[in-house]
Design a protein around this motif. Structure first.
Motif, short mmCIF file in Angstrom:
data_model
loop_
_atom_site.label_atom_id
_atom_site.label_comp_id
_atom_site.label_asym_id
_atom_site.label_seq_id
_atom_site.Cartn_x
_atom_site.Cartn_y
_atom_site.Cartn_z
N GLU A 286 -1.08 -9.08 0.88
CA GLU A 286 -1.61 -8.92 2.23
C GLU A 286 -2.83 -8.01 2.23
O GLU A 286 -3.82 -8.28 2.92
CB GLU A 286 -0.52 -8.36 3.16
N ILE A 287 -2.78 -6.94 1.45
CA ILE A 287 -3.93 -6.04 1.35
C ILE A 287 -5.10 -6.75 0.68
O ILE A 287 -6.25 -6.63 1.11
CB ILE A 287 -3.55 -4.77 0.57
N LYS A 288 -4.81 -7.50 -0.36
CA LYS A 288 -5.86 -8.26 -1.06
C LYS A 288 -6.56 -9.23 -0.10
O LYS A 288 -7.79 -9.34 -0.10
CB LYS A 288 -5.26 -9.04 -2.24
N LYS A 289 -5.79 -9.89 0.73
CA LYS A 289 -6.35 -10.86 1.67
C LYS A 289 -7.26 -10.17 2.69
O LYS A 289 -8.32 -10.69 3.05
CB LYS A 289 -5.23 -11.60 2.40
N ILE A 290 -6.87 -8.98 3.15
CA ILE A 290 -7.70 -8.24 4.11
C ILE A 290 -9.05 -7.91 3.48
O ILE A 290 -10.10 -8.08 4.11
CB ILE A 290 -6.98 -6.95 4.57
N PHE A 291 -9.04 -7.43 2.24
CA PHE A 291 -10.30 -7.15 1.55
C PHE A 291 -11.17 -8.40 1.50
O PHE A 291 -12.37 -8.36 1.80
CB PHE A 291 -10.03 -6.66 0.12
N GLU A 292 -10.57 -9.53 1.14
CA GLU A 292 -11.35 -10.77 0.97
C GLU A 292 -11.89 -11.27 2.30
O GLU A 292 -13.05 -11.72 2.38
CB GLU A 292 -10.47 -11.83 0.30
N ILE A 293 -11.09 -11.22 3.35
CA ILE A 293 -11.53 -11.67 4.67
C ILE A 293 -12.77 -10.90 5.13
O ILE A 293 -13.68 -11.46 5.76
CB ILE A 293 -10.39 -11.50 5.71
N CYS A 294 -12.81 -9.61 4.78
CA CYS A 294 -13.88 -8.74 5.28
C CYS A 294 -15.04 -8.60 4.31
O CYS A 294 -15.91 -7.73 4.48
CB CYS A 294 -13.30 -7.36 5.60
N GLY A 295 -15.08 -9.42 3.29
CA GLY A 295 -16.21 -9.38 2.37
C GLY A 295 -16.12 -8.29 1.33
O GLY A 295 -17.12 -7.92 0.73
N GLY A 296 -14.91 -7.82 1.08
CA GLY A 296 -14.70 -6.81 0.05
C GLY A 296 -13.91 -7.38 -1.11
O GLY A 296 -13.66 -8.59 -1.18
N LYS A 297 -13.48 -6.51 -2.00
CA LYS A 297 -12.72 -6.95 -3.16
C LYS A 297 -11.73 -5.88 -3.58
O LYS A 297 -12.11 -4.72 -3.78
CB LYS A 297 -13.66 -7.27 -4.33
N LEU A 298 -10.47 -6.25 -3.69
CA LEU A 298 -9.45 -5.34 -4.19
C LEU A 298 -9.68 -5.11 -5.67
O LEU A 298 -9.88 -6.06 -6.43
CB LEU A 298 -8.06 -5.92 -3.95
N GLY A 299 -9.68 -3.84 -6.10
CA GLY A 299 -9.96 -3.51 -7.49
C GLY A 299 -8.71 -3.10 -8.25
O GLY A 299 -7.58 -3.23 -7.76
N THR A 300 -8.91 -2.62 -9.44
CA THR A 300 -7.82 -2.17 -10.29
C THR A 300 -7.56 -0.68 -10.08
O THR A 300 -8.40 0.05 -9.53
CB THR A 300 -8.15 -2.42 -11.77
N THR A 301 -6.41 -0.23 -10.51
CA THR A 301 -6.04 1.18 -10.37
C THR A 301 -7.06 2.08 -11.06
O THR A 301 -7.39 1.87 -12.23
CB THR A 301 -4.64 1.43 -10.96
N GLY A 302 -7.59 3.04 -10.31
CA GLY A 302 -8.54 3.98 -10.87
C GLY A 302 -9.99 3.61 -10.69
O GLY A 302 -10.88 4.40 -11.02
N CYS A 303 -10.26 2.43 -10.11
CA CYS A 303 -11.65 1.97 -10.04
C CYS A 303 -12.49 2.83 -9.10
O CYS A 303 -13.70 2.99 -9.31
CB CYS A 303 -11.73 0.50 -9.66
N VAL A 304 -11.90 3.38 -8.06
CA VAL A 304 -12.65 4.26 -7.16
C VAL A 304 -11.96 5.61 -6.92
O VAL A 304 -12.57 6.53 -6.36
CB VAL A 304 -12.93 3.58 -5.80
N ALA A 305 -10.73 5.76 -7.35
CA ALA A 305 -9.98 6.99 -7.08
C ALA A 305 -10.65 8.21 -7.69
O ALA A 305 -10.52 9.33 -7.17
CB ALA A 305 -8.55 6.87 -7.60
N TRP A 306 -11.39 8.04 -8.77
CA TRP A 306 -12.07 9.15 -9.44
C TRP A 306 -13.06 9.85 -8.50
O TRP A 306 -13.40 11.02 -8.71
CB TRP A 306 -12.83 8.64 -10.67
#
Length: 255
Positions: A112-132
């Motif tokens: 469901e979270i992945k779909k929200i990202f895609e609907i809004c022109g974003g992309k769900l990433g992998t663990t740690g990709c932006v948390a740093w």
């Protein structure tokens, strides 16, 4: 407009309370359950629980609901298997987005979270990709005018909280934001209380180290849509991003 300021602001929460009180209260109760489960039921020794309770009180979650959530987190009465997850990804314009979630079924929540990202022109990433790019911080929002202190100044607020080990005080249009290390959360809260200042909002929040400036209104609108859709998801507790929107772009967006 800073990303964390928009999404942590009490005005946003109050709007949600008015429109979706039940959903927000449910989210806050989950946060209390998890905090009590991980750190124990005493808010004086569990900073995370103290912050979760402060957030709940700021939006008028009834005391009995708070106490029931603490008991459930401590293993008394009804229990549920709640799991904490952080979803990381990229929004429109490449801005970093973090969605902190509490769920009883990750197999339902993740797609469901992945779909929200895609609907809004974003992309769900992998663990740690932006948390740093994010640090956990204590955040307090206080108004410029309160009955006890009708004309607060930035210098006056700094004098109150810097001795309590706050890191930063920023003046906003409506008041002041105070940022501190999580370890100093209790000290800063107590300093404000002693000075007769009740925060409009107080919480532990993820804040970006580096920010991305959004230069056009179309991209800004898409970012807001993504964050609002994530924020509206039943399992999402908090949404953080690293965007900054210049005033000129905000004015264009408001037309």
């Amino acid at each position: 407009m800073a990303g964390h300021s928009h999404w942590a602001g009490i005005k946003h929460k109050k709007a949600l309370v008015d429109a979706k009180r039940g959903k927000l209260w449910s989210k806050l109760a989950k946060a209390i359950i998890v905090a009590a489960k991980l750190g124990g039921p005493d808010p004086d020794s569990n900073i995370r629980l103290r912050a979760a309770i402060d957030e709940a009180k700021a939006v008028s979650l009834p005391k009995e609901n708070i106490q029931r959530a603490i008991r459930r987190g401590s293993g008394e009465g009804e229990t549920e298997q709640l799991e904490e997850l952080v979803y990381e990804g990229y929004g429109p314009g490449g801005v970093a987005v973090l969605a902190e979630a509490v769920t009883d079924n990750r197999n339902r929540t993740a797609p469901e979270i992945k779909k929200i990202f895609e609907i809004c022109g974003g992309k769900l990433g992998t663990t740690g990709c932006v948390a740093w790019n994010f640090d956990k911080k204590g955040l307090f929002v206080i108004p410029k005018s309160i009955p006890q202190k009708p004309a607060l100044t930035e210098d006056a607020v700094m004098e109150i909280v810097l001795e309590a080990d706050a890191d930063e005080v920023t003046e906003t249009e409506d008041g002041f934001e105070i940022i501190c290390r999580p370890e100093a959360y209790e000290q800063v809260y107590n300093a404000l209380q002693t000075a007769g200042i009740e925060p409009e909002d107080s919480q532990l929040s993820l804040m970006p180290k580096d920010r991305a400036t959004v230069q056009d209104a179309d991209t800004a609108a898409k970012i807001f849509k993504l964050l609002e859709m994530l924020d509206d998801h039943d399992d999402v507790q908090k949404v953080s991003s690293n965007f900054d929107i210049p005033e000129a772009v905000m004015q264009e967006l408001a037309k």
